[in-house]
Write an enzyme that holds these catalytic residues in place. Structure first.
Site, PDB file in Angstrom:
ATOM      1  CE  LYS A  56      -3.946   2.041   2.499  1.00  0.00           C
ATOM      2  NZ  LYS A  56      -4.855   1.920   3.655  1.00  0.00           N
TER       3      LYS A  56
ATOM      4  CB  SER B 162      -8.202   3.819   2.644  1.00  0.00           C
ATOM      5  OG  SER B 162      -7.361   3.169   3.577  1.00  0.00           O
TER       6      SER B 162
ATOM      7  CB  SER C 190      -8.625   1.074   5.564  1.00  0.00           C
ATOM      8  OG  SER C 190      -9.298   2.303   5.485  1.00  0.00           O
TER       9      SER C 190
END
Lengths: 486, 95
Positions: free
Chosen positions: A77, A152, A176
């Protein structure tokens, strides 16, 4: 060659047996993510960087100096700082930011010999539930490309769901990891707060943020979490507790396991089709020897309001560092220092980030502190106490991860409150600091994935990984690949 | 709680965010809706409840006050928008 069907556990074995080299494997994934780049799962891919790491890994394997992960490609990420690769956090503010160091999580994976395939797309500064707030554009859900992948960690979820990467790191502040895992049909674990180092993980809400892993299987999650977890003196909230061998307990029997079902997680607002998928999954657990017990988390319905004080308050403080002085964007024209700050931040941040910074600044401002921040912290205690009470009656807690399956792009962008309510079942877990997983459990009638939520006791990741793995031994939902990506 | 245009401007200044007129108006609407959500907290009496700042109850760890890191100024300043002679440059604040 169909390496991309395989799990990290399988790829690691192939690499060590010399069936495939890391360079071949890494190139195959690089080709595949180029082929499906329209999904927009990645912000940065540097094939030279990745292949260099692969070459080193191959040399280590030849010398016999390898770990189970040596040569395995993993996506990260874009919230984790990576030395020598862009780290944007999904924001214009950091569009040109190359971190001068590796996050602890990145360093651990590098030390284990894994290959960094690329940096995945995400909601800006991890603030979003649909990946629509990314400066780098929305990520498409491979199960229906008009729908969102969740957020997210949407890029990481899609990378794994479409098999563009065998596994990807994520972070979870209010859901997330678990929410995008549920919406894309993969396995995702958010460990207990303090289990994984936050050093070098760009901060959103420091008392809630926690790094974790998104994979095809619970077995991979156990292997990779074992690598990521552990005490780090560079993170003052890292907990100094030994990391158990998560793989060793995967096959423990579930006979007599007590699954708590919170009445609040099955009430109004839960989609009927999601509810029936969860019901079928629970029946499967009963066949495995588990029993269900009714429990209550009476304050959980106030977790979303509580979170939207605490997380923005912490964010307003954390994001004050983006001032155009030390790193990132700086406005081109300004009249004085204040003007430079204001224009830099106006240009660098997107609307949702500005909104949350302002809520936080408001909640912390003189005269409002007690009514908002203090009140929310008191409520947080009540929400955490609910879990403590519940765990007196059960070993794990189960329910849905999200009230509905993935929604259409644009459906909730005009109504932040509707967007926030998507995380109604995940947020209480962050507030309490507990570990939680999303386990693929089936599909709705439109063919969109549903995630089963499994919440564990503080620092008992081993138990929920075991509970997920046993389910994956008798079901094949986690092996489903979106049509067109087989 | 309703937030008006002037409130938004005040908060935006506290947060050092320049906003256009249109943005202020838009934020007044969405911030008011979010505060409406937040005020649902008032449904629960929390008198006497000890605030929880953090999931782990342990006190913050202190480290020994010794130098452990090397000087990496050049590396850190390489990503800064403007530096000179090892210093970060900002607009003049003293006349």
């Amino acid at each position: 060659m169909s390496h991309y069907h395989k799990t990290i556990t399988e790829l690691g074995a192939d690499l060590q047996a010399g069936k495939v080299s890391s360079v071949e494997l890494t190139q195959a994934y690089l080709d595949r993510l180029e082929k499906f780049k329209d999904l927009n799962a990645f912000i940065t891919v540097d094939s030279v960087f990745a292949l260099d790491q692969a070459k080193t890994a191959d040399a280590q394997i030849k010398k016999g100096k390898n770990s189970a992960l040596t040569g395995c490609p993993i996506a990260h990420k874009d919230i984790f700082c990576t030395d020598g690769l862009l780290t944007t956090c999904g924001s214009h503010m950091l569009a040109n930011f190359v971190a001068p160091y590796d996050a602890t999580v990145i360093k651990k994976f590098k030390d284990a010999g894994s290959v960094t395939l690329g940096k995945t797309n995400m909601d800006e500064f991890a603030m979003g539930s649909s990946n629509e707030t990314s400066y780098y554009g929305v990520v498409k859900n491979p199960w229906d490309q008009d729908k969102v992948p969740g957020g997210s960690s949407g890029g990481s979820a899609v990378a794994v769901a479409a098999r563009l990467a065998p596994a990807a790191t994520g972070t979870d502040t209010g859901g997330s990891i678990r929410q995008p895992a549920a919406l894309t049909g993969i396995t995702g674990i958010k460990p207990s707060y303090g289990r994984v180092s936050r050093y070098g993980m760009i901060a959103f809400a420091s008392s809630l943020d926690q790094g974790g892993i998104m994979t095809q299987t619970a077995e991979d999650a156990a292997l990779l979490l074992g690598e990521m977890a552990g005490f780090d003196e560079r993170d003052s909230t890292s907990v100094d507790q030994a990391v158990p061998d998560y793989v060793a307990t995967l096959n423990d029997s579930l006979k007599g396991l007590k699954i708590g079902l919170p009445e609040e997680y099955f009430g109004e607002g839960l989609d009927d089709e999601v509810a029936s998928v969860i019901e079928v999954a629970l029946a499967e657990y009963k066949k495995l020897g588990a029993e269900t017990v009714p429990i209550s988390l009476p304050n959980s319905n106030l977790a979303v309001p509580c979170y939207y004080v605490l997380a923005p308050a912490e964010a307003s403080s954390n994001l004050s560092r983006f001032d155009g002085v030390r790193y990132g964007h700086r406005a081109k024209e300004y009249t004085n220092l204040d003007d430079m700050y204001e224009k830099t931040r106006a240009e660098g941040f997107g609307a949702e980030v500005k909104r949350r910074i302002m809520i936080g600044a408001y909640a912390l401002s003189a005269g409002y502190y007690d009514a908002y921040y203090l009140k929310a912290q008191q409520l947080r205690r009540l929400i955490a106490n609910d879990f403590t009470e519940a765990f007196k009656k059960c070993d794990v807690i189960m329910g849905p991860v999200t009230p509905t399956t993935a929604f259409r792009m644009g459906d909730k962008t005009d109504d932040p409150v509707a967007m926030y309510l998507n995380d109604i079942y995940t947020i209480p877990v962050n507030l309490a600091g507990l570990p939680g997983m999303s386990i693929p459990a089936g599909f709705d009638k439109a063919g969109m994935p549903v995630g089963l939520h499994c919440i564990g006791q503080y620092f008992d990741e081993a138990r929920i990984l075991n509970v997920a793995h046993q389910y994956q031994q008798v079901t094949d939902w986690h092996q489903k690949i979106p049509p067109g990506f087989e | 709680m309703l937030i008006n245009n002037d409130d938004v401007k005040k908060i935006a200044h506290l947060a050092r965010l320049a906003l256009t007129e249109q943005e202020s108006k838009d934020f007044a609407g969405s911030l008011s809706r979010i505060l409406g959500l937040i005020e649902q907290m008032n449904a629960v009496d929390t008198a006497g409840v000890e605030p929880m700042a953090h999931p782990s109850e342990a006190a913050l760890r202190l480290r020994e006050d010794v130098v452990k890191e090397e000087n990496q100024r050049d590396q850190f300043q390489a990503v800064a928008p403007a530096t000179e002679a090892g210093l970060y440059l900002v607009p003049r604040v003293l006349e």
